[in-house]
Write a protein that holds these residues in place. Structure first.
Motif, PDB file in Angstrom:
ATOM      1  N   UNK A  15      88.497 -24.860 -24.789  1.00  0.00           N
ATOM      2  CA  UNK A  15      88.931 -24.183 -26.010  1.00  0.00           C
ATOM      3  C   UNK A  15      88.321 -24.952 -27.177  1.00  0.00           C
ATOM      4  N   UNK A  16      87.337 -24.352 -27.836  1.00  0.00           N
ATOM      5  CA  UNK A  16      86.578 -25.066 -28.860  1.00  0.00           C
ATOM      6  C   UNK A  16      87.437 -25.539 -30.030  1.00  0.00           C
ATOM      7  N   UNK A  17      88.327 -24.696 -30.605  1.00  0.00           N
ATOM      8  CA  UNK A  17      89.149 -25.187 -31.730  1.00  0.00           C
ATOM      9  C   UNK A  17      90.043 -26.362 -31.317  1.00  0.00           C
ATOM     10  N   UNK A  18      90.623 -26.292 -30.100  1.00  0.00           N
ATOM     11  CA  UNK A  18      91.489 -27.381 -29.656  1.00  0.00           C
ATOM     12  C   UNK A  18      90.667 -28.635 -29.392  1.00  0.00           C
ATOM     13  N   UNK A  19      89.459 -28.476 -28.862  1.00  0.00           N
ATOM     14  CA  UNK A  19      88.589 -29.622 -28.629  1.00  0.00           C
ATOM     15  C   UNK A  19      88.245 -30.307 -29.950  1.00  0.00           C
ATOM     16  N   UNK A  20      87.953 -29.518 -30.971  1.00  0.00           N
ATOM     17  CA  UNK A  20      87.644 -30.089 -32.286  1.00  0.00           C
ATOM     18  C   UNK A  20      88.856 -30.831 -32.853  1.00  0.00           C
ATOM     19  N   UNK A  21      90.043 -30.256 -32.677  1.00  0.00           N
ATOM     20  CA  UNK A  21      91.264 -30.917 -33.154  1.00  0.00           C
ATOM     21  C   UNK A  21      91.466 -32.255 -32.446  1.00  0.00           C
ATOM     22  N   UNK A  22      91.199 -32.302 -31.134  1.00  0.00           N
ATOM     23  CA  UNK A  22      91.378 -33.544 -30.383  1.00  0.00           C
ATOM     24  C   UNK A  22      90.367 -34.598 -30.803  1.00  0.00           C
ATOM     25  N   UNK A  23      89.148 -34.171 -31.147  1.00  0.00           N
ATOM     26  CA  UNK A  23      88.166 -35.148 -31.648  1.00  0.00           C
ATOM     27  C   UNK A  23      88.663 -35.768 -32.957  1.00  0.00           C
ATOM     28  N   UNK A  24      89.224 -34.932 -33.826  1.00  0.00           N
ATOM     29  CA  UNK A  24      89.784 -35.454 -35.073  1.00  0.00           C
ATOM     30  C   UNK A  24      90.937 -36.412 -34.786  1.00  0.00           C
ATOM     31  N   UNK A  25      91.815 -36.027 -33.843  1.00  0.00           N
ATOM     32  CA  UNK A  25      92.941 -36.895 -33.476  1.00  0.00           C
ATOM     33  C   UNK A  25      92.458 -38.227 -32.934  1.00  0.00           C
ATOM     34  N   UNK A  26      91.370 -38.215 -32.137  1.00  0.00           N
ATOM     35  CA  UNK A  26      90.824 -39.450 -31.580  1.00  0.00           C
ATOM     36  C   UNK A  26      90.302 -40.363 -32.678  1.00  0.00           C
ATOM     37  N   UNK A  27      89.654 -39.772 -33.690  1.00  0.00           N
ATOM     38  CA  UNK A  27      89.148 -40.574 -34.802  1.00  0.00           C
ATOM     39  C   UNK A  27      90.287 -41.182 -35.617  1.00  0.00           C
ATOM     40  N   UNK A  28      91.387 -40.413 -35.789  1.00  0.00           N
ATOM     41  CA  UNK A  28      92.529 -40.909 -36.553  1.00  0.00           C
ATOM     42  C   UNK A  28      93.325 -41.961 -35.786  1.00  0.00           C
TER      43      UNK A  28
END
Length: 606
Positions: A336-349
């Motif tokens: 799921x591309x939107x969820x994957x992008x959200x998780x990348x942001x969460x990983x950076x934070x």
């Protein structure tokens, strides 16, 4: 009065060494109450219920246990509620951290101690089922005058221990009656029900912890081997024991002449120490052979039937771009591309001490994401605050400073780690105002203090998508905002459905028709609704395939979004088969040309 006096005299007679018609477990508990706990049988003690703050700490420490046990205790209570039983789940200290009972009996139940937050340790309450179970590690019934304290002699209590996979007693499951038939034998069925529920909770816990390891389930009967086994153990790649249920600990200990109470000594030992079985034979014990042919022997000559479950592999290949995510975050989404992008942001934070807010509908997984961010961040305690329980109690969160002493709050408890404010909009207005400083400056002011205190922690706040009760200026100070999508909007919802089923420890898979129903459902309860569905299917479907008729009417009665559902099912099957058209057609029950035609019509690629 005469009954109380006779009860005291009976306990005194036992203390003097006279014979008793009571069960040995009762007599031994009475003696512990007298010699170990120094209790007075003539004294009557009111039930003790912990203050709210102390109960909150016990419940926070037991969050994982409560989550694992949830479906098991709800199913058990559904069986016994009609007979006026109360269900208690207590931690290893004897404090009730979960409770199910009849609201109409609220006053009487609270007065008797059959209530959330009541402490039933033997040292506090005397002989009782919960306390004696903690002391002995055994399931038992403490019926009416078996109780040491005459305050409790109207109760009938039945308890069974729950062990973790390392063999440590971690909780006790209890069902109790305010009033019961005179005969103790009337509770035999209750004892069997509680033991069975405790065994299934342990089984679910072991399966959840060992999805990537071999699991060996054991039963004395081939008919129940695949649906309700008696014991299970997990093995690493070299065939050494990683963990076990309590039933397995007893089997392994008996096979080697060890004490089951020292179950930790069994971990790390090779499987052939206990069973006439080597790891190269495990594949012969999978479901490919009939259960009646899957028999093994223990080293002490007992015959059992075995079911070996191979390490699970996720049905969807993770995108390469997500390889940098921590395991905690990586497990939250499929393709799921939107969820994957959200998780990348969460990983950076996660690697920065910035405040974070997580928004989403009820059940969308806000608290799960918060825990995953904490795990990815790496250090310190995790303190989860359910804000509805705080309300306007400023001291509970911020602590209190006084001339003679200082009481620390939950913020101080999270020092060096993560503070999660779950449903932050449910905090009272005064607490929200005081929280502004923490979110903006990283300091806070305890109640009664004149100087702010620095807070070395990560602040994560979860909030509903619509949160009118939350101050607008506080929202802006909560830093980065992560907006979780609803389950109905996620392309990986079928992957999540199969993963939820696997988490329940079920050897089940969905048929193509059932997947179509799941894809078309609107999921108003989001991931929480999905989790409850998986728990229900685990309890009700004998397997190995979940069909449409196994799904609840709330799903099958909804009008399907046919094109979207068909596309989601086809995409899921293509991912599972690695793009193999023949295998996809076989699973769908159609020919290859039909699959090719659907791929073209839906504009898909292999």
């Amino acid at each position: 009065m005469d009954l109380h006096l006779n009860h005291v005299r009976e306990i005194e007679a036992v203390a003097e060494g006279r014979s008793s018609a009571r069960d040995a477990a009762v007599v031994e508990s009475w003696m512990r109450c007298l010699t170990k706990h120094r209790l007075n049988p003539a004294a009557r003690s009111e039930a003790y219920i912990l203050p709210e703050a102390a109960l909150r700490e016990h419940r926070q420490r037991s969050e994982d246990l409560i989550a694992i046990a949830r479906s098991g205790i709800e199913n058990l209570y559904a069986l016994v509620a009609g007979q006026n039983y109360v269900l208690l789940l207590a931690d290893r200290a004897g404090v009730t951290v979960e409770y199910l009972g009849d609201e109409a009996q609220k006053q009487a139940l609270r007065q008797s101690g059959l209530w959330l937050g009541a402490e039933w340790s033997e040292g506090r309450a005397g002989t009782c089922a919960l306390g004696a179970c903690i002391e002995t590690g055994e399931a038992l019934v403490i019926h009416q005058t078996d109780h040491f304290d005459s305050t409790h002699t109207s109760l009938s209590c039945t308890a069974a221990p729950i062990y973790d996979t390392a063999g440590r007693l971690t909780a006790v499951l209890d069902i109790s009656l305010l009033c019961s038939p005179r005969a103790k034998a009337s509770q035999s069925l209750a004892l069997n029900l509680v033991q069975a529920s405790a065994r299934r909770i342990e089984m679910a816990n072991l399966m959840a912890e060992n999805r990537r390891e071999w699991v060996l389930r054991l039963s004395r009967s081939p008919e129940f081997l695949d649906v309700d086994p008696e014991a299970a153990l997990s093995l690493d790649g070299s065939g050494r024991v990683l963990g076990m249920t309590h039933g397995a600990a007893r089997i392994l200990a008996r096979a080697t002449g060890c004490d089951w109470r020292r179950a930790g000594d069994l971990i790390g030992r090779p499987l052939p120490d206990f069973l006439n079985l080597t790891t190269d034979r495990l594949e012969a014990l999978t479901r490919q052979r009939p259960a009646a042919e899957r028999f093994i022997e223990t080293r002490d000559g007992h015959r059992l039937f075995a079911h070996a479950i191979e390490p699970r592999r996720l049905p969807v290949r993770m995108p390469a771009a997500r390889g940098q995510l921590s395991p905690a975050l990586r497990g939250l989404a499929g393709d799921d591309d939107p969820m994957t992008a959200l998780l990348r942001t969460a990983a950076a934070l996660a690697v920065r001490p910035l405040p974070i807010s997580i928004e989403g509908e009820t059940g969308a997984g806000k608290l799960t994401l918060a825990r995953a961010i904490h795990d990815a961040g790496g250090a310190g305690p995790l303190v989860v605050v359910h804000c509805a329980e705080v309300g306007d109690d400023e001291a509970l969160l911020f602590g209190r400073a006084a001339a003679r002493r200082a009481d620390q709050g939950l913020i101080a408890a999270a020092e060096g780690g993560t503070l999660v404010l779950h449903r932050v909009e449910e905090l009272g207005p005064r607490v929200q105002a005081r929280l502004m400083r923490l979110a903006a400056e990283g300091t806070y002011l305890p109640v009664g203090a004149v100087r702010p205190v620095p807070a070395r922690l990560r602040l994560i706040a979860t909030l509903a998508r619509e949160a009118p009760a939350l101050r607008a200026d506080l929202v802006h100070r909560l830093g980065a905002r992560l907006r979780l999508p609803a389950l109905r909007d996620r392309a990986d919802r079928l992957w999540l459905a199969e993963r939820a089923l696997a988490a329940e420890g079920a050897e089940l898979s969905f048929s193509a028709e059932a997947l179509a129903v799941l894809a078309a459902h609107g999921w108003p309860g989001n991931l929480r609704e999905l989790s409850h569905l998986a728990a229900t299917l685990r309890a009700t479907v004998e397997g190995p395939v979940v069909r449409v008729e196994d799904l609840p009417p709330s799903l099958t009665g909804a009008p399907p979004r046919r094109a979207e559902a068909a596309g989601a099912v086809l995409a899921q099957l293509l991912r599972q088969t690695g793009g193999n058209i023949s295998e996809t057609a076989r699973r769908m029950g159609v020919n290859r040309s039909t699959v090719h035609r659907q791929i073209r019509r839906l504009g898909m690629t292999r």
